[in-house]
Design an enzyme around this catalytic site. Sequence first.
Site, PDB file in Angstrom:
ATOM      1  N   THR A 111       5.371  22.305   7.171  1.00 21.62           N
ATOM      2  CA  THR A 111       4.535  22.731   6.038  1.00 21.62           C
ATOM      3  C   THR A 111       4.216  24.337   6.442  1.00 21.62           C
ATOM      4  OG1 THR A 111       3.421  20.788   6.202  1.00 21.62           O
ATOM      5  CG2 THR A 111       1.811  22.830   5.528  1.00 21.62           C
ATOM      6  N   LYS A 186       1.837  19.899  -1.184  1.00 19.41           N
ATOM      7  CA  LYS A 186       1.255  19.524   0.315  1.00 19.41           C
ATOM      8  C   LYS A 186      -0.143  20.540   0.608  1.00 19.41           C
ATOM      9  CE  LYS A 186       0.807  18.482   4.585  1.00 19.41           C
ATOM     10  NZ  LYS A 186       1.558  18.363   5.916  1.00 19.41           N
ATOM     11  N   LYS A 254      -3.460  26.599  10.434  1.00 17.10           N
ATOM     12  CA  LYS A 254      -2.285  27.297   9.770  1.00 17.10           C
ATOM     13  C   LYS A 254      -2.318  26.482   8.379  1.00 17.10           C
ATOM     14  CE  LYS A 254       1.344  25.015   9.914  1.00 17.10           C
ATOM     15  NZ  LYS A 254       2.536  24.473   9.766  1.00 17.10           N
TER      16      LYS A 254
END
Lengths: 303, 303
Positions: A111, A186, A254
């Site tokens: 990701t 995502k 993150k």
Amino acid sequence: MKNDPSQPTSRAADPNTPIGFIGTGVMGNGMAGHLLEAGHPVFVYTRTREKAESLVNRGARWAETPADMARHCQLVFTIVGFPADVEEVYFGEQGLLAAMQPDTILVDMTTSSPELAQRIAEAASENGGRALDAPVSGGDKGAREGTLSIMVGGDREAFDAVRPFFRLMGKNIVYQGGPGSGQHCKMCNQITIASTMVGLCEALAYAESSGLDPETVLQSISTGAAGSWALTHLAPKVLAGDFAPGFYVKHFIKDMSIAAGSAERLGLELPGLQVALERYRQLEARGYGDEGTQALFHLFKED
Amino acid sequence: MKNDPSQPTSRAADPNTPIGFIGTGVMGNGMAGHLLEAGHPVFVYTRTREKAESLVNRGARWAETPADMARHCQLVFTIVGFPADVEEVYFGEQGLLAAMQPDTILVDMTTSSPELAQRIAEAASENGGRALDAPVSGGDKGAREGTLSIMVGGDREAFDAVRPFFRLMGKNIVYQGGPGSGQHCKMCNQITIASTMVGLCEALAYAESSGLDPETVLQSISTGAAGSWALTHLAPKVLAGDFAPGFYVKHFIKDMSIAAGSAERLGLELPGLQVALERYRQLEARGYGDEGTQALFHLFKED
């Protein structure tokens, strides 16, 4: 699909093509394992070599560097930690891009940022190959069981070529569009989860503060309009005091940071995401970065 | 259960006991209908008499005022609009409390404030009866189909007595604790939904802004860790441009306002709820109060 062996599409799908796999942590271990089980020759590389040992013991070959791997493999999957790690693996001195053969397909399943995915796709194309961004959801359990959701961006033909390999690793495999689209998708997933986790923790905190039994509250609310995967799977963990990571706080931060940066570039104001990101950063600052995302509840309890 | 007819518990459960039902709007109509279908004698009252007509045509008897109803019925259900309406129906000059007979059980199914529920319970007790707070979730569909989730606070014996009637109206019937606990539980439900709706709309807005096809995004994210009732049922409505109310924006604002006030009294900071409440108020200010909660998406599109 084309049958001409000179086509990169069919070459990458050939079951005898050596496959590279970079990043053999909790996720990568399970995913690379499925490629091995299916009988493919697999090269592995990861920063901490011991983490690849179980795969090597099962027949994987060790590559000394990403560049070394790119010399052996025309299909390489990567799933590492942070965008900086992706940068290093792709653009570093011993990275994939400089060493890649023509017709190679590089697939980043980390990701990471949509912009970085686009840069990789451009660089791969300049070197005569292609790149896909294909982040996943489903956690270590999904990786182990081959049931991941895989969200794919990039060249459509490359996607078709890699799909048989995705099928070994996941169940819900969806092509989302051009380079960066997998990462953008995502981000949608993480934006949804961000506010859902805030709502879940606020509701449990309210339940406790108002003197209710939170487990009895869940009996009332889990199956109706408030219901969610998180309420079913994470709320009971919170109540059991189980904050072990299914998905790390530090990794969620993150992801949300990438989403927030990307939203800003798109001119989007996302106040729910901002609240979640601020709160998770507070949580990390208090030392909870290595717990699971359900640990957010700590903050509301301390209020 | 006790068989002594002098016990209020068994008296209320007697199938020949006349039952009162106040508030025959979208929700009440379905709920009172189930009581009629089960063969109970039902008295109805509602502010706008025409809204009770279909029930009267099916055999319900009209009560001129709540006080009039309280003279005929020892079990009364209420489901009206706002806490001020609840105040009027219970504490008004022609309200239930002043006129209630001893051993009466009053059940407020409106989503209203926990403090008001506690005041009603005290007043009912002073008049020799009991009160339950029993808000529901499941919408008009759940009311029509008798599948509501009913969250109940108040005297445990009164709950046991009323349970057979709740079973006619709902499926997931859970006793949450003393007076106000049903309302507190409903607040947990609404707090959960508040942030979930924010996350859902932010994700869809991000999907559109980043050039993805939001329907394809839903294929990737609906069944995994981001999944929720709202994502499954409301996100497709947003994409279809269907903002018809399953649950009104104006009522959701009422509920969140109650939750926010209650959280403040409990000393709880709920930033996710605050974001949702502010945003929904903006939405109402722009004239969307009579749309469904999925209309929140309008705001993110206009950003």
